[in-house]
Design a protein around this motif. Structure first.
Motif, PDB file in Angstrom:
ATOM      1  N   GLY A 255      45.302  41.628  26.707  1.00  0.00           N
ATOM      2  CA  GLY A 255      46.236  42.750  27.432  1.00  0.00           C
ATOM      3  C   GLY A 255      45.460  43.720  27.973  1.00  0.00           C
ATOM      4  O   GLY A 255      46.161  44.513  28.913  1.00  0.00           O
ATOM      5  N   ARG A 256      44.441  44.234  27.280  1.00  0.00           N
ATOM      6  CA  ARG A 256      43.615  45.493  28.037  1.00  0.00           C
ATOM      7  C   ARG A 256      43.039  45.009  29.222  1.00  0.00           C
ATOM      8  O   ARG A 256      42.610  45.985  29.991  1.00  0.00           O
ATOM      9  N   ILE A 257      42.770  44.074  29.850  1.00  0.00           N
ATOM     10  CA  ILE A 257      42.363  43.682  30.943  1.00  0.00           C
ATOM     11  C   ILE A 257      43.290  43.450  32.133  1.00  0.00           C
ATOM     12  O   ILE A 257      42.944  43.203  33.399  1.00  0.00           O
ATOM     13  N   VAL A 258      44.602  43.258  31.883  1.00  0.00           N
ATOM     14  CA  VAL A 258      45.618  42.992  32.904  1.00  0.00           C
ATOM     15  C   VAL A 258      45.883  44.395  33.796  1.00  0.00           C
ATOM     16  O   VAL A 258      45.908  45.475  33.354  1.00  0.00           O
ATOM     17  N   ASN A 259      45.968  44.085  34.939  1.00  0.00           N
ATOM     18  CA  ASN A 259      46.201  45.231  35.944  1.00  0.00           C
ATOM     19  C   ASN A 259      44.858  46.283  36.002  1.00  0.00           C
ATOM     20  O   ASN A 259      45.015  47.106  36.544  1.00  0.00           O
ATOM     21  N   ARG A 260      43.829  45.751  35.483  1.00  0.00           N
ATOM     22  CA  ARG A 260      42.601  46.744  35.486  1.00  0.00           C
ATOM     23  C   ARG A 260      41.692  46.296  36.780  1.00  0.00           C
ATOM     24  O   ARG A 260      41.751  45.245  37.206  1.00  0.00           O
ATOM     25  N   THR A 261      41.525  47.583  37.277  1.00  0.00           N
ATOM     26  CA  THR A 261      40.851  47.268  38.586  1.00  0.00           C
ATOM     27  C   THR A 261      39.480  47.907  38.699  1.00  0.00           C
ATOM     28  O   THR A 261      38.829  48.049  39.998  1.00  0.00           O
ATOM     29  N   SER A 262      38.800  48.295  37.612  1.00  0.00           N
ATOM     30  CA  SER A 262      37.371  48.690  37.457  1.00  0.00           C
ATOM     31  C   SER A 262      36.700  48.261  36.231  1.00  0.00           C
ATOM     32  O   SER A 262      37.214  47.465  35.499  1.00  0.00           O
ATOM     33  N   ASP A 264      33.434  45.802  34.718  1.00  0.00           N
ATOM     34  CA  ASP A 264      32.947  44.532  34.827  1.00  0.00           C
ATOM     35  C   ASP A 264      34.002  43.494  35.554  1.00  0.00           C
ATOM     36  O   ASP A 264      35.127  43.446  34.931  1.00  0.00           O
ATOM     37  N   PRO A 265      33.623  42.921  36.353  1.00  0.00           N
ATOM     38  CA  PRO A 265      34.653  41.829  37.304  1.00  0.00           C
ATOM     39  C   PRO A 265      35.448  41.065  36.278  1.00  0.00           C
ATOM     40  O   PRO A 265      36.415  40.635  36.598  1.00  0.00           O
ATOM     41  N   ALA A 266      34.629  40.531  35.141  1.00  0.00           N
ATOM     42  CA  ALA A 266      35.351  39.565  34.209  1.00  0.00           C
ATOM     43  C   ALA A 266      36.283  40.172  33.087  1.00  0.00           C
ATOM     44  O   ALA A 266      37.112  39.716  32.633  1.00  0.00           O
ATOM     45  N   SER A 267      36.413  41.586  33.429  1.00  0.00           N
ATOM     46  CA  SER A 267      37.470  42.437  32.535  1.00  0.00           C
ATOM     47  C   SER A 267      38.472  42.561  33.554  1.00  0.00           C
ATOM     48  O   SER A 267      39.213  43.734  33.116  1.00  0.00           O
ATOM     49  N   GLN A 268      38.652  42.462  34.592  1.00  0.00           N
ATOM     50  CA  GLN A 268      39.827  42.765  35.575  1.00  0.00           C
ATOM     51  C   GLN A 268      40.583  41.363  36.058  1.00  0.00           C
ATOM     52  O   GLN A 268      40.032  40.538  36.595  1.00  0.00           O
ATOM     53  N   LEU A 269      41.898  41.426  35.376  1.00  0.00           N
ATOM     54  CA  LEU A 269      42.791  40.746  35.846  1.00  0.00           C
ATOM     55  C   LEU A 269      43.780  41.483  36.590  1.00  0.00           C
ATOM     56  O   LEU A 269      44.768  41.909  36.019  1.00  0.00           O
ATOM     57  N   PHE A 278      44.147  34.167  32.969  1.00  0.00           N
ATOM     58  CA  PHE A 278      43.001  34.867  31.926  1.00  0.00           C
ATOM     59  C   PHE A 278      41.521  33.977  32.042  1.00  0.00           C
ATOM     60  O   PHE A 278      40.753  34.578  31.990  1.00  0.00           O
ATOM     61  N   GLU A 279      42.111  32.775  32.313  1.00  0.00           N
ATOM     62  CA  GLU A 279      40.701  31.853  32.602  1.00  0.00           C
ATOM     63  C   GLU A 279      40.493  31.385  33.874  1.00  0.00           C
ATOM     64  O   GLU A 279      39.427  31.037  34.309  1.00  0.00           O
ATOM     65  N   THR A 280      41.301  31.894  34.949  1.00  0.00           N
ATOM     66  CA  THR A 280      41.000  31.337  36.380  1.00  0.00           C
ATOM     67  C   THR A 280      41.255  32.387  37.193  1.00  0.00           C
ATOM     68  O   THR A 280      40.811  32.181  38.550  1.00  0.00           O
ATOM     69  N   ARG A 281      41.779  33.811  36.839  1.00  0.00           N
ATOM     70  CA  ARG A 281      41.900  34.641  38.089  1.00  0.00           C
ATOM     71  C   ARG A 281      41.364  36.089  37.667  1.00  0.00           C
ATOM     72  O   ARG A 281      41.811  37.002  38.472  1.00  0.00           O
ATOM     73  N   THR A 282      40.263  36.225  36.891  1.00  0.00           N
ATOM     74  CA  THR A 282      39.890  37.323  36.677  1.00  0.00           C
ATOM     75  C   THR A 282      38.963  37.442  37.902  1.00  0.00           C
ATOM     76  O   THR A 282      38.556  36.497  38.414  1.00  0.00           O
ATOM     77  N   GLN A 283      38.363  38.643  38.257  1.00  0.00           N
ATOM     78  CA  GLN A 283      37.723  38.921  39.406  1.00  0.00           C
ATOM     79  C   GLN A 283      36.554  38.275  39.783  1.00  0.00           C
ATOM     80  O   GLN A 283      36.053  37.855  40.662  1.00  0.00           O
ATOM     81  N   ASP A 284      35.684  37.965  38.527  1.00  0.00           N
ATOM     82  CA  ASP A 284      34.697  37.169  38.403  1.00  0.00           C
ATOM     83  C   ASP A 284      34.980  35.776  38.914  1.00  0.00           C
ATOM     84  O   ASP A 284      34.066  35.056  39.736  1.00  0.00           O
ATOM     85  N   LYS A 285      35.904  35.120  38.435  1.00  0.00           N
ATOM     86  CA  LYS A 285      36.500  33.880  38.827  1.00  0.00           C
ATOM     87  C   LYS A 285      36.717  33.698  40.100  1.00  0.00           C
ATOM     88  O   LYS A 285      36.192  32.791  41.073  1.00  0.00           O
TER      89      LYS A 285
END
Length: 290
Positions: A255-262, A264-269, A278-285
């Motif tokens: 929940g804490r990474i949803v709609n996050r835009t700043s 670590d890219p892995a912590s931004q969905l 959560f497995e496929t669309r975080t910014q690092d992925k």
């Protein structure tokens, strides 16, 4: 900036040049500034938000409900950039106060809005009969801490956070005033958590979900630069224990990474429309996908 003492005028007028970092969006009037229709997804709940502490409260709640098997709590989380998107006509229709988070409950034949994070948490808790005690006294304790957060966090964010971290100049009086109040609030929490596992007692509730993104985020050192050092948050041992305990929950991690835009890219969905995101669309992925 000037060292001359400030004398308030007889009638205040808006000067956007003195707004600091948020001068481009802050204004003294309400209402929409432009037309923009909000998107609508396929799930019963449509959330329009951003991954700030206020936004995290609601996405954590949704993920906790889904973790308990409530398929009816599926949601679409649409990103609202608070650089002016909150003044679009569609968003203002959902929240006339132009603040995130804002929710449309489409689980019934006639959709309806719910705005303000505390109202959203309470609405979902009552709807699914989860994360809120049913016994009268215990429910009252939970709601007391929920509304404690609503009344207290503005001193942490709009008060201390603004003058310590965002204001265009450091004002000793303002920083000292709000640092004192923030430390008093942390002490309130620390004393409560000395003899209670969670804020409402032995049960994890929406009170914890409301308070944790703000005060847990501060305790982790994630808010307002080096404010954790400045406020000596490590000395509040009970708050630190509670912060780590909640941070370890799988639903909180999601929940804490949803709609996050700043960060670590892995912590931004940026948007969440399916559990698989959560497995496929975080910014690092997404970066690896090109």
């Amino acid at each position: 900036m000037t060292d001359a003492p400030y004398t308030p005028p007889k009638v205040w007028t808006f000067d956007k040049e003195n707004g600091g970092r948020f001068a481009s969006v802050n204004r003294p009037t309400a209402g929409a500034t432009h037309e923009k229709v909000l998107p609508v997804g396929k799930h019963p709940f449509q959330l329009y938000s951003r991954g700030t502490p206020n936004g995290q409260k609601v996405t954590i709640m949704f993920e906790e409900l889904l973790a308990r098997g409530h398929a009816g709590a599926e949601y679409d989380a649409w990103l609202i950039q608070i650089d002016g998107e909150q003044f679009g006509s569609g968003f203002v229709e959902v929240n006339p106060n132009s603040k995130i988070p804002a929710l449309v409950d489409r689980s019934r034949p006639v959709p309806f809005r719910v705005f303000e994070s505390g109202a959203i948490l309470l609405h979902l808790a009552d709807k699914f009969r989860e994360f809120i005690p049913r016994a009268t006294a215990a429910r009252a304790e939970c709601l007391s801490w929920l509304f404690w957060q609503m009344g207290s966090a503005p001193y942490l964010g709009g008060g201390f956070g603004h003058f310590y971290h965002y204001a265009p100049e450091k004002i000793e009086y303002a920083i000292n005033r709000f640092a004192m109040e923030t430390k008093r609030q942390i002490d309130v929490l620390d004393r409560r958590l000395k003899d209670n596992e969670y804020l409402a007692g032995d049960e994890y509730t929406i009170a914890d979900m409301a308070v944790w993104p703000w005060y847990g985020g501060l305790a982790e050192g994630g808010l307002y630069g080096d404010s954790a050092t400045f406020l000596d948050v490590q000395s509040y041992r009970n708050v630190q224990r509670w912060t780590a305990q909640i941070a370890a929950r799988p639903a909180v991690k999601r929940g804490r990474i949803v709609n996050r835009t700043s960060g670590d890219p892995a912590s931004q969905l940026h948007e969440r429309h399916d559990a698989s995101d959560f497995e496929t669309r975080t910014q690092d992925k997404l970066a690896k996908q090109g």
